[in-house]
Write an enzyme that holds these catalytic residues in place. Structure first.
Site, PDB file in Angstrom:
ATOM      1  CB  SER A   1     -21.844 -39.434 -93.437  1.00 34.30           C
ATOM      2  OG  SER A   1     -22.119 -40.733 -92.961  1.00 34.30           O
TER       3      SER A   1
ATOM      4  CE1 TYR B   1     -21.635 -37.523 -88.596  1.00 34.78           C
ATOM      5  CE2 TYR B   1     -22.778 -39.399 -89.582  1.00 34.78           C
ATOM      6  CZ  TYR B   1     -21.646 -38.617 -89.452  1.00 34.78           C
ATOM      7  OH  TYR B   1     -20.520 -38.915 -90.183  1.00 34.78           O
TER       8      TYR B   1
END
Length: 252
Positions: free
Chosen positions: A143, A158
C-alpha cells in the site's frame, strides 16, 4: 504461456475488491483461477463469474490465510482440481485507521496476521512447487501507506504490516530468483473499492482527488492490470521491485 497455469488470488471474494479485478485480468490472459476468501459463497460467486466471462476453469475456495491447516487444505484442493500453480497474488488484507497510542495488542496482531502471516503461509506452501518447475510469479499487495507512513485508511499497524511485505518481497526475490520465480510488490493509492466507498465525506474525498496529479481515484482495473503484467512470462526480468499505482499522489 506455452501451457495453461493456475493463478491463486487470496482475498478475492469482494465484488468491488482488487482481488476480483485481478482474477478477471489474469483469466483474460488465459490463466485458470483459484479464488480464495474467508467467505466461501463470495469466493464461489466470483469464480463462477470469471469462468463464464473468460472461458477458463475457476474455483472458489474458502480459506483463512492466517491458519496453516486451512492454507494447506485450500492449496491441496487447487492442486487436485486445476492446472499447475504458476502465480500467487497475496491480496488478502485488512486495514485499520487506529493511531499508535490507541491501538490494542489484539488489533495489532490481527492486522499482522492477515496481511503478513497470511502472505507468508501462502507463499511457504506454494513457492516450493514453483521453484521445482522453474517458473513462478508472486505478487504481494502492499500500500502507499507503507511508503508514506500512514494515510487516510492506514494507521500504524496497517502501514507497518504493509511495509513488512515490501521487505518480505525483496528478500524472497533474491532467494527465489535463481529458480525462475519473480517476486514483486504493488502499492495502490486511493482506489475505488468497498473499503474506500462511503468511508470519506465528499468534501474530504474531493480535496484528496484534487491533490492527485491524475485528478481521479484509481480504478480496480488500474491495479489489476499491473498485477496481470507482472504475472506474464515476458515479465521474467522484473523482480524485487515495488510498483506504485497511485496516480502520482506519492512520487519518490
Amino acid at each position: 504461456m506455452t501451457q495453461t497455469h493456475t493463478a491463486v488470488i487470496t482475498g478475492a471474494g469482494s465484488r468491488r475488491g482488487i482481488g476480483q479485478g485481478v482474477a478477471h485480468a489474469l483469466a483474460a490472459q488465459g490463466w485458470d483461477i483459484a479464488v480464495l476468501d474467508l467467505d466461501e459463497a463470495a469466493a464461489k460467486e466470483i469464480a463462477d463469474q470469471v469462468a463464464q466471462r473468460h472461458g477458463v476453469t475457476a474455483l472458489g475456495i474458502r480459506c483463512d490465510v492466517t491458519d496453516r491447516d486451512d492454507v494447506d487444505q485450500a492449496v491441496a484442493t487447487v492442486e487436485g482440481n486445476l492446472t499447475e500453480i504458476g502465480a500467487l497474488v497475496n491480496n488478502a488484507g485488512i486495514t485499520s485507521p487506529t493511531t499508535f497510542l490507541d491501538v490494542a495488542d489484539d488489533e495489532w496482531e490481527r492486522i499482522f496476521a492477515v496481511n503478513v502471516r497470511g502472505s507468508y503461509l501462502m507463499t511457504k506452501r506454494i513457492a516450493p512447487g514453483m521453484t521445482e518447475r522453474g517458473f513462478g510469479r508472486i505478487v504481494n499487495m502492499s500500500s502507499v501507506s507503507a511508503e508514506r507512513g500512514g494515510g487516510v485508511f492506514g494507521g500504524v499497524a496497517y502501514s507497518s504490516a504493509k511495509a513488512a511485505l515490501l521487505g518480505f518481497s525483496r528478500s524472497l526475490a533474491r532467494e527465489l530468483g535463481p529458480s525462475g520465480v519473480t517476486v514483486n510488490s504493488v502499492a495502490p493509492g486511493l482506489i475505488d473499492t468497498d473499503i474506500t466507498a462511503g468511508k470519506l465525506p465528499d468534501d474530504r474525498k474531493a480535496a484528496m482527488v484534487a491533490d492527485i496529479p491524475m485528478r481521479r481515484t484509481g480504478a480496480v482495473s488500474d491495479v489489476a492490470d499491473m498485477v496481470a503484467f507482472l504475472c506474464r512470462p515476458e515479465s521474467g526480468y522484473l523482480t524485487g521491485a515495488t510498483y506504485d499505482v497511485n496516480g502520482g499522489s506519492h512520487i519518490h
